[in-house]
Design a protein around this motif. Sequence first.
Motif: not given
Length: 283
Positions: A80-106
């Motif tokens: 919930p703290h991220l700006d965007e989550v990939t489709a795969t991570a959404q399906r899994i419901g968990a994130v193990n990698t975050i990229k900071n793209q110009d201030g947006r956390l993906i």
Amino acid sequence: MIHSLPITGKTQIYGIIGYPVTHTFSPLIQNAAFQAIQADAVYLAFEVHPDKLPAAIEGIRSLQVCGINVTVPHKINVVPHLDEVTATAQRIGAVNTIKNQDGRLIGTNTDGQGFIRSLSELPFIPQNKTIVILGAGGSARSILVALAEAKAEQISLVNRTISKSQQLVDEFSPIFPETQLRTEQLENLHNISIDLLVNTTSVGMDGDKSPADLNEFKMVQHVADIIYTPQQTPLLKQAKQLNIPCINGLGMLLYQGCEAFEFWTQQKAPIALMKTTLMQLLK
Ligand code: ATR
């Protein structure tokens, strides 16, 4: 021989958050990879107490940390703290990698794809295959999603707590209509031909128990155990004795890291170097 680059005013910061985190292999592997591509970057481990997770994410933003791996126990709570989550991570419901793209956390999740890449060492391609997954926890979830995305024909889930495997079947059957998902008792699978048996339970970590007796199955073509300490679980020892091609969890560990590196840098990961670094750590 790789020489470390000096830390400068422009050095980019990467890292891993977890609790605990000091046992992680990731800093040595990722720093070796950054050095190999001559990146002015450094990767550190940050121990973040669960109560401090929101503050840590704010810290990533304010300090402009470029990329972060997320490990236990934060993989679900970080979403919930991220700006965007990939489709795969959404399906899994968990994130193990975050990229900071110009201030947006993906956020993304490279665990499942790391597992699929590790299968190439067998070699094994999941498309149209019959697969059995032992376990129904977080790892089983990411592996199930990756195998279904790779178009496995049939995936049977076997778990001590049947309600948990049934919940995965109910959740993912509508999302992956082309893959037959079902929950099963191990005994009911003894007479089918299994292309791949995957252990995602912790049974075998102690070195003396196995989650399945391979002698009881008519046919198991490949075995993958995601445990990597010990490197040879009783299940894998038995697979070896029976001449069944098998892999442990080191490949998944290695390739989820390669996938994270590639997600951050858009460059091919120096796989051989990352593998050598990991193997040296395990000596
Ligand atoms: P992970 O994130 O590694 O998947 P997890 O979410 O805690 O870890 O899941 C652990 C899995 O191992 C679960 O499927 C668990 O079974 P339950 O759902 O019944 O708890 C399984 N597991 C752990 N210890 C086990 C044991 N002694 N026998 C059988 N299954 C076990």
